[in-house]
Structure formats: C-alpha cells, structure tokens
Design an enzyme around this catalytic site. Structure first.
Site, PDB file in Angstrom:
ATOM      1  CG  PHE A 122     -23.467   4.469 -40.678  1.00 57.61           C
ATOM      2  CD1 PHE A 122     -24.765   4.939 -40.462  1.00 57.61           C
ATOM      3  CD2 PHE A 122     -23.025   4.548 -41.876  1.00 57.61           C
ATOM      4  CE1 PHE A 122     -25.439   5.159 -41.640  1.00 57.61           C
ATOM      5  CE2 PHE A 122     -23.628   4.906 -42.989  1.00 57.61           C
ATOM      6  CZ  PHE A 122     -25.217   5.163 -42.592  1.00 57.61           C
ATOM      7  CG  ASP A 207     -18.251  -1.066 -42.767  1.00 55.73           C
ATOM      8  OD1 ASP A 207     -17.604  -0.442 -43.831  1.00 55.73           O
ATOM      9  OD2 ASP A 207     -19.628  -0.767 -42.449  1.00 55.73           O
ATOM     10  CE  LYS A 236     -18.182   6.364 -46.473  1.00 50.59           C
ATOM     11  NZ  LYS A 236     -19.196   7.529 -47.174  1.00 50.59           N
TER      12      LYS A 236
END
Length: 376
Positions: A122, A207, A236
C-alpha cells in the site's frame, strides 16, 4: 443525510478528546487507543512538548510559500539525514505525496519509467501511488492506472530475478506491509534486492510512511536489514498527529529536482516543522528507541503466552499483527471497541496493533486482557 461523502466506513465512537494512550468519546467513555490514528500519534495524544511547540509557532508564522526560506525545514532535514547515507529532504503533507515525489524523482533521474512493486503493498490513493499499490480493491472503479508498474509476489526471490531487465528504474517496497497484513521483508529477499540494485544500477525506494520514525524500534525500519535505499518516504509518525510527509534522497539525486520540477503549497510549513522537530528530538534519542524495543518484546511475550498458538504474532517494534488464520477480524475489532480498546485491521484476517510509542506496560497488559476475552 450528511453533507460529507461516504467514503469512510466510520466506527461507532465519536472521539473528542485524547491524552497519551487514552481517548474519550462524546459520551464520556474512555478507550485505549491502539491505532494511534493509524501509526500517526507517535508520542501519544496531546503530548505537552508538541502542544507547546505548536502554540508558540502559531503565534509567529503559520504559512509562507516555499518560494521563501523556511528555517524549520533545514533543522528537520538535518535531523532526518544525520548519521545516514542520505543527503537531502523534500517536505510535503502526506505519505501519498511523498511516494508521488519518489516516483517522479526516480523516473526523472533514470530516464526510465518501469518500477517494480509487490502484492499486498500500500503506497497511497493518489494515481501514481495507487498504481504502485499491489491491491486490486484500491484500484477498482478508477479506470486505467499509471503505466509501467509491475506488481510481483512479496518475498519471492525467483519472481523478482525473472522480472529484472534494463527497463527497470526502481524497486519500491515497504519493510513491513502495514495495510497488507503486517508482512515483513525476509532477510533472503532483502539480500536479493540489495544485490540486484547494486549490480544493475536500479534505484531502491523504501516506503517507510508507516514503519519510519521509531515505529519498529529503530529510526527507520530499513536499518534492521542489509538494504541501503536510494530514496525513503516518510509521514504518519513524523508529525505526531500534525499533517507532514517527507522524502529523503542520496546526494546524487540533488540535481534532478531543480527549481520548478516539483513542489507543494503547504508542504514543510512552519507549523508542521515545529512539530516534526519536537517529535524527532524525542524519538531519535537512543534511550527512547531502546524503550520501544523493550516494550515490543514485552508485548510480543504477553501475546504469545496468553493467546493460543493458532494465532500468529507478526511485525516488529510497535507495529504488530495478530494473524487469525482464515477468520475475518472485523467482528473482533468491533467487540474490542465495545470493551474500550481501539484497534484496526491489516487486511481481512489480521488485527493490527499500533499503540503510541509512549505506551506503558500496564496499558499493554490492559489491552492484552481485552484481547483475551475476545479471542479465546
């Protein structure tokens, strides 16, 4: 009918207040938050140092265009690249934006367009990041995707080696697939990637939107492997709850993003940088990271001892998963919420555990006790 689009499957609790690991809903009910806003609230809710920094900056300057020098960006960039092989940072507002920047940078630097990614990955919901994502449910209904992404089985060395040719610009992957099931890169796969990238001159994009900034017990999760990425993306936990993303790159990439090639209106604004600086001052301290590792060990130990062996415990640091075989976990998550524990899934059959990095052992004990009542 609501004035909002219905693209979020909203939960029952309406959270209105938070402090540390504990949040409170509109009815006054308290919950242990083991979602951290999906790995975002790294220092817990309303951390005093973050609140103080944000208040102070809000009284000076909220926003100024990136056409001008934003002092905080240089401070945060220096902290992010210190003692790494990276040299430069670009700031944006989210993980998807960071991944879009990485894709653009890799394509422009190499002059090639072919990027390899992996099943169950993702990388975001903007078109480039969505096209890189290895989940059909993210793609469905949106028409043709961005071209030149090859999606391979995760941790499959043979499949990767077979896909490599001179057209490949970069390999893009997560160290732990947070959304895809809390699946970690195996040492064998990491070694194969490192060898391929070195021998073929292929860029490596890691990532770390969910795994970075101490979540797995080190500054970046790649540090626990043999991998040496060309580009790393972050978001995040970097802002501790304030929207911020970043892309780090090696020195050789500097001239690729010259003036006017890429940008963002709000990225790296003074508010975001004031918060990110405080987060890094806390999380990048060796003693703090050691504490995350110790809490992780304790958490895994408690889960392993108190849950049946039919459940698998996955992940690293405070990004953990409880694999439930073929059983759908959505009912478990709803039951946990009723009992005062907020959880999130990682795919249909894995419960994801993402407490703040400041969680206490007693809070872990309380969460495990609730999980036992649900899973036994």
């Amino acid at each position: 009918m609501s004035a909002l689009f219905g693209n979020y499957g909203q939960r029952r609790a309406q959270i209105v207040k938070g402090q540390g690991t504990v949040v409170e809903d509109a009815n006054g009910k308290q919950y242990l938050d083991f979602t951290s806003g999906i790995a975002v609230v790294s220092l817990g809710h309303a951390h005093p140092a973050i609140v103080k920094a944000l208040q102070a900056q809000s009284e000076q300057l909220w926003h100024i265009s990136n056409l001008f020098d934003i002092v905080g960006q240089e401070k945060v960039a220096q902290k992010l690249v210190a003692d790494t092989h990276f040299a430069h940072a670009f700031f944006c507002n989210s993980g998807a934006e960071a991944n879009e920047a990485a894709i653009k940078l890799a394509r422009k630097y190499t002059g090639k367009h072919h990027i390899i990614t992996f099943e169950k990955s993702f990388h975001g919901r903007t078109f480039g990041a969505m096209s890189a994502t290895g989940q059909s449910k993210i793609h469905n209904g949106f028409g043709p995707l961005v071209e030149k992404f090859t999606i391979l089985p995760f941790n499959d060395v043979a499949a990767l080696e077979a896909a490599i040719d001179d057209s490949v610009a970069a390999i893009m992957l997560e160290m732990i697939q947070g959304e895809g099931g809390v699946n970690s890169v195996t040492p064998e796969f990491a070694t194969a990637i490192a060898t391929i990238c070195e021998e073929k001159g292929i860029l490596l994009i890691v990532d770390e939107v969910q795994t970075g900034i101490g979540r797995t017990g080190t500054r970046y999760a790649y540090e626990q492997t043999v991998l040496k990425p060309t580009i790393v993306t972050l978001a995040k936990g970097l802002g501790g709850g304030f929207p911020v993303g970043a892309m780090l790159g090696i020195a050789e990439l500097y001239d690729t993003f010259n003036a006017g090639t890429h940008g963002t209106t709000f990225g790296g604004n003074p508010l975001a940088m004031s918060v990110a600086e405080v987060v890094l001052e806390h999380v990048f301290e060796p003693a703090f990271l050691q504490q995350v590792q110790e809490l992780s060990h304790y958490f895994v130990e408690q889960l392993t001892q108190q849950l049946p062996s039919s459940y698998t415990i996955q992940g690293k640091g405070l990004l953990l998963g409880i694999g439930c075989g073929e059983t759908e976990v959505a009912p478990y998550i709803a039951q946990a919420e009723e009992k005062g524990l907020l959880l999130v899934g990682a795919g249909p059959t894995v419960i994801r555990l993402l407490p703040p990095l400041t969680v206490s052992k007693s809070e872990i004990d309380e969460a495990v006790a609730i999980l036992k009542t649900i899973l036994l």
